[in-house]
Design a protein around this motif. Structure first.
Motif, PDB file in Angstrom:
ATOM      1  N   GLY A   1       0.688  -1.205   0.000  1.00 28.39           N
ATOM      2  CA  GLY A   1       0.060   0.044   0.218  1.00 28.39           C
ATOM      3  C   GLY A   1       0.801   1.523  -0.279  1.00 28.39           C
ATOM      4  O   GLY A   1       1.115   2.044  -0.953  1.00 28.39           O
ATOM      5  N   PRO A   2       1.694   1.462   0.864  1.00 32.51           N
ATOM      6  CA  PRO A   2       2.803   2.206   1.229  1.00 32.51           C
ATOM      7  C   PRO A   2       3.410   3.218  -0.338  1.00 32.51           C
ATOM      8  O   PRO A   2       3.610   4.119  -0.453  1.00 32.51           O
ATOM      9  CB  PRO A   2       3.188   2.276   1.875  1.00 32.51           C
ATOM     10  N   GLN A   3       3.713   1.946  -1.306  1.00 30.38           N
ATOM     11  CA  GLN A   3       4.274   2.300  -1.961  1.00 30.38           C
ATOM     12  C   GLN A   3       3.389   2.384  -3.038  1.00 30.38           C
ATOM     13  O   GLN A   3       3.732   3.205  -4.326  1.00 30.38           O
ATOM     14  CB  GLN A   3       5.064   0.490  -3.055  1.00 30.38           C
ATOM     15  N   LEU A   4       2.294   2.292  -3.471  1.00 32.91           N
ATOM     16  CA  LEU A   4       1.077   2.665  -4.379  1.00 32.91           C
ATOM     17  C   LEU A   4       0.922   3.893  -3.968  1.00 32.91           C
ATOM     18  O   LEU A   4       0.416   4.629  -5.205  1.00 32.91           O
ATOM     19  CB  LEU A   4       0.161   1.382  -4.501  1.00 32.91           C
ATOM     20  N   HIS A   5       0.829   4.483  -2.792  1.00 31.52           N
ATOM     21  CA  HIS A   5       0.519   6.058  -2.253  1.00 31.52           C
ATOM     22  C   HIS A   5       1.393   6.975  -2.747  1.00 31.52           C
ATOM     23  O   HIS A   5       1.589   8.319  -3.404  1.00 31.52           O
ATOM     24  CB  HIS A   5       0.089   6.269  -1.246  1.00 31.52           C
TER      25      HIS A   5
END
Length: 138
Positions: free
Chosen positions: A82-86
């Motif tokens: 998730g953090p990489q996608l954001h």
């Protein structure tokens, strides 16, 4: 579930397997403080419904693989990805690298296989597309 396929749930099968690649303690504490909801629940739901391991023709969906503290493997992967996608820094190679790092114990721990080896190629492509679509919707 597909006709002719059986559903299989692995409770506790991977309890210790994921601890080496993800700090579940911080994830669990953040989920507990928000009433069990996390920013990546929608992503975890999509992963859990669409991504599966193929075990001799049995489809074991990642929502059914528990990694401890009541968390599914889908939730753990969503927390990691998730953090990489954001941040916009996600690449397909990142998914491949992560899947190769996730150990899955089989046969009561007699054998350990990387999650990458248990996902069919088409399922990995679908997983990557799912992540790309999720990132576009942010």
């Amino acid at each position: 579930m597909q006709p002719g396929r059986r559903s299989l749930t692995a409770r506790g099968a991977c309890e210790d397997a994921v601890k080496g690649w993800l700090d579940l303690a911080s994830f669990v504490s953040s989920a507990g403080s928000s009433g069990g909801r996390t920013p990546y629940d929608e992503l975890a739901d999509k992963i859990g419904r669409e991504v599966y391991m193929d075990l001799q023709g049995w489809h074991l969906y990642l929502k059914d693989v528990k990694v401890g503290q009541g968390l599914s493997l889908a939730q753990a992967l969503a927390a990691q990805l998730g953090p990489q996608l954001h941040g916009g820094s996600f690449r397909g190679a990142d998914l491949d690298a992560l899947l190769k790092k996730v150990p899955i114990k089989l046969g009561g721990g007699k054998l350990t296989a990387a999650l990458a080896d248990l996902l069919p190629s088409g399922c990995v492509r679908d997983f990557e597309r799912l992540l790309e679509d999720y990132a576009l919707d942010l």
